[in-house]
Design an enzyme around this catalytic site. Structure first.
Site, PDB file in Angstrom:
ATOM      1  N   GLY A  71      29.656  11.682  47.932  1.00 52.58           N
ATOM      2  CA  GLY A  71      30.289  11.663  46.618  1.00 52.58           C
ATOM      3  C   GLY A  71      29.882  10.448  45.803  1.00 52.58           C
ATOM      4  O   GLY A  71      29.687   9.356  46.349  1.00 52.58           O
ATOM      5  N   HIS A  78      36.520  16.318  48.632  1.00 51.79           N
ATOM      6  CA  HIS A  78      35.641  16.677  49.757  1.00 51.79           C
ATOM      7  C   HIS A  78      35.215  18.139  49.647  1.00 51.79           C
ATOM      8  O   HIS A  78      34.063  18.487  49.930  1.00 51.79           O
ATOM      9  CB  HIS A  78      36.356  16.494  51.094  1.00 51.79           C
ATOM     10  CG  HIS A  78      36.699  15.083  51.433  1.00 51.79           C
ATOM     11  ND1 HIS A  78      37.976  14.601  51.399  1.00 51.79           N
ATOM     12  CD2 HIS A  78      35.915  14.044  51.827  1.00 51.79           C
ATOM     13  CE1 HIS A  78      37.980  13.328  51.763  1.00 51.79           C
ATOM     14  NE2 HIS A  78      36.747  12.964  52.027  1.00 51.79           N
TER      15      HIS A  78
END
Ligand code: PAF
Length: 282
Positions: free
Chosen positions: A148, A38
């Site tokens: 992502g 993250h």
């Protein structure tokens, strides 16, 4: 610790100030339980924007009835400290009434790219993701939003949705962040027992080997069969899929005439892991 807002009104007030200063705003939607992966998204976002807002919302609509919503890891204090370390500017922490007010009745579902792979294994999952991401993009109205590539199918679903609904944010995919042994970072890795954690890197090794052999002209069917056997031999208890798909449309691929990726989802005990890699043709 970055400034925190909990309501749409306060989110818009904070972002509005920046917008009036002509600052470019990035949104990084997350479900918390943050890890280095993250943080890499926040650093990536920073390259495209002057201010980075991170949202944390564990979205019930994207979990199936038998999935891990109630035990999904939550660690707000830890998350805020990590975000401070990478210079996130604003943390948006909506409660569930802010996202799904009483009477909420709308679903955003994206055909095509939501089918197959995780879409088949997790019915309703991508509609749950598309619905919450549509809301977050409308609430924050960022210039860019970063997701992502580990959840590669999710990224394609969100790109399709943003294009179809004229959501102005530019949707960017950021590279997968891996542990030293190759395991893709995931909030769910913390569920793994030490024995499972020792097996887990085989997931990446197998798809990397399959992708390399495909790039060298190997047969899709034979390589996938061999890869499936290797995953079972390594100790994966259930294989959801190991497949080669078109990198943009996610349609199944028999020959490598267009950019492709290898996708895998498999269980170690109760924990489901996913990963993917591009097939780099030489
Ligand atoms: O990838 C995730 O963490 C979630 O699916 C997302 C994009 C934050 C939507 O809830």
């Amino acid at each position: 610790v970055p400034a925190q807002v909990e309501t749409v009104a306060s989110l818009r007030a904070a972002l509005g100030q920046w917008r009036r200063q002509n600052l470019k705003i990035a949104l990084v939607p997350t479900m918390g339980a943050l890890h280095e992966g993250h943080l890499s998204l926040v650093r990536f976002a920073r390259q495209f924007a002057d201010r980075v807002c991170v949202s944390i919302f564990v979205n019930p609509k994207q979990f199936g009835p038998a999935e891990d919503f109630s035990r999904y890891p939550r660690d707000l204090a830890g998350d805020a400290a990590l975000l401070d370390g990478v210079g996130a500017d604003l943390l948006y922490l909506p409660n569930s009434a802010e996202i799904y007010p009483s009477g909420f009745a709308t679903t955003v579902s994206v055909a095509g790219v939501s089918a197959g792979l995780c879409g088949d294994r997790r019915p309703g999952h991508f509609a749950g993701v598309a619905t919450v991401v549509a809301k977050l993009l409308i609430q924050a109205a960022p210039d860019v939003a970063v997701f992502g590539e580990k959840d590669y199918q999710q990224l394609q679903v969100i790109k399709r949705m943003a294009a179809d609904l004229d959501l102005p944010a530019q949707i960017l995919g950021a590279p997968i962040w891996r542990e030293a042994d190759g395991l893709a970072m995931s909030s769910r890795n913390r569920y793994l027992t030490p024995a499972e954690r020792a097996i887990a890197p085989a997931l990446y090794q197998v798809i990397k080997d399959v992708a390399a052999a495909l790039a060298n002209g190997g047969s899709v069917a034979a390589l996938l069969a061999e890869g499936r056997a290797r995953l079972t031999a390594a100790g994966f208890t259930q294989l959801d899929y190991l497949e080669v798909r078109d990198a943009a449309t996610l349609a199944p691929v028999e020959s490598l005439s267009r950019p492709a990726r290898v996708f895998v989802a498999a269980f170690l005990g109760a924990t489901r892991l996913i990963d993917n890699v591009p097939v780099d043709k030489r």
